[in-house]
Design an enzyme around this catalytic site. Structure first.
Site, PDB file in Angstrom:
ATOM      1  CB  ALA A   1      -0.961  -0.014   1.192  1.00  0.00           C
TER       2      ALA A   1
ATOM      3  CG  HIS B   1       5.873   2.925   1.729  1.00  0.00           C
ATOM      4  ND1 HIS B   1       4.527   3.198   1.655  1.00  0.00           N
ATOM      5  CD2 HIS B   1       6.046   2.187   2.854  1.00  0.00           C
ATOM      6  CE1 HIS B   1       3.909   2.630   2.688  1.00  0.00           C
ATOM      7  NE2 HIS B   1       4.802   2.030   3.435  1.00  0.00           N
TER       8      HIS B   1
ATOM      9  CE  LYS C   1       2.675   7.289   9.597  1.00  0.00           C
ATOM     10  NZ  LYS C   1       1.765   6.324  10.242  1.00  0.00           N
TER      11      LYS C   1
END
Lengths: 268, 268
Positions: free
Chosen positions: B23, B28, B140
């Site tokens: 996802a 990323h 994060k």
């Protein structure tokens, strides 16, 4: 140490690794010989790992004949020795552990609750520092061997675990660094472990399949010890008890003679 | 996969590794870019790791847009993708875990008790399969990053852990695969996490040193969420609370908007 191994492997040499807590005997040396026979180079580590001893155990008095150990390792022609200290292995702030696989729960896991957590953690650390192609463990610590085999499989560690036969003294006593704690009289009592396993084997050869009968016989033979931790017949993979003998099975005994805790086992 | 990495390393190439649960978003992809910039070759893994989800969490509905992910990875010029399935990562009989370091205990460790055990276990497994020179993690998941840094140090894993900056949308929302669960209205509430951190930063810039005041302000700002898990100022290394602000410190927030749990953080 890691760079040394990687350089050998870059030259297409295989690295064999024998982790020890020192106080070496013929059992350890047989592992070194097997590593040398199977791999191109051989590394031996000597480290008395504090995390696998409980507070009431023999960490402080565990024998540390370092000069003799190094001489024995050199005599066997090992290529490198790894001799870390506690500060290198467990620096301040250290706090990650390996939670061992289920095979760690019975037997030694009951008698020594944190023991295998210490073993899996130090073996994992050593295999990261010494990325060996194969590591050699004695079958005397049979449950330890099974725990390490499962850990290595579960966590994808790229090292083959090689299981090596128990080495015994002429009288049958399995070699152990802790045997040196025994007086002559205690040694006679300690031989009951070997005799108990021999009795189990003889019963099986004579057709006995009821494991409770076998365990009862082993317990009788161990009665000369000061206390018995266990005397069981278990399934080889899981080390779970079985009521009716089914191969592969293993008989395992643990008992105390004086302050010395001894273990032994035999595949049935 | 391991052989592929070892062959690159044998040719003196460095291997960068970006573990993901798929996802993929710009966060990323920024990790992939950093891996490519810092290393000669780059491996990306896509695996939705079941052991880091609790029974009541979103494992089954976690997004798995595999074709799109593979296209995005290819577009970034990654050299290899590792796409294991559950049966390969957790075959029958699997049972060894990494017990995470103490930094795993507060915050997410309180809200999601087994979560970090699953994270450390899968990262350890992945780093054994993909023996990268460096692995790239986003800030994060700040506590996850700290947990992995400590695990890698404690267990002597020979991979550098590279900490990469948070990527945000134009409105400030930290990118997360879970953002796609949010309706337009929920997204407005979700922005309170970013605003709470901005408020903490502004208070510190204005001289505030009382962490309880900062935490109170963040909690007020998060009141538009459906529930708040935590809104704290913590020491960067241990993630333990501090009463009076001392650098290095980090503000961390976790809150739920609808069924979606969101986290964010900022170094103060």
């Amino acid at each position: 140490m890691r760079t040394w191994c990687r350089e050998r492997q870059r030259d297409s040499q295989t690295v064999g690794f024998v982790p020890t807590m020192g106080a070496l005997h013929e059992g350890h040396l047989s592992l070194v010989r097997q590593a040398k026979a199977q791999c191109d180079v051989c590394v031996v580590s000597v480290f008395v790992n504090p995390t696998q001893f409980a507070a009431n155990e023999d960490l402080s008095r565990y024998p540390r004949p370092l000069e003799r150990d190094l001489q024995l390792i050199a005599n066997e022609g090992a290529d490198a020795v790894f001799l870390p200290n506690n500060g290198i292995m467990y620096p301040p702030g250290f706090g990650s552990f390996i939670l061992p696989p289920p095979v760690a729960l019975p037997l030694e896991g009951q008698s020594r609750p944190e023991h295998f957590r210490g073993v899996t953690t130090v073996v994992m650390k050593l295999l990261q520092i010494i990325p060996a192609d194969a590591a050699f463990f004695g079958q005397k610590d049979f449950q330890q061997l099974r725990v390490i085999e499962d850990m290595v499989r579960d966590l994808n560690i790229p090292t083959e675990i090689v299981s090596c036969q128990i080495v015994r003294d002429d009288d049958g006593l399995a070699l152990s660094s802790r045997n040196r704690y025994l007086s002559d009289e205690q040694r006679q009592a300690a031989l009951s472990l070997f005799r108990a396993l021999g009795r189990a084997e003889a019963m099986v050869a004579a057709g006995e399949r009821d494991t409770q009968s076998i365990e009862k016989a082993m317990t009788e033979t161990l009665a000369v010890c000061d206390s018995i931790d266990y005397a069981v017949v278990a399934e080889v993979d899981s080390l779970q008890p079985m009521r009716t003998l089914q191969r592969p099975a293993v008989a395992l005994v643990a008992a105390r003679v004086g302050n010395t805790r001894l273990i032994d086992n035999r595949i049935l």
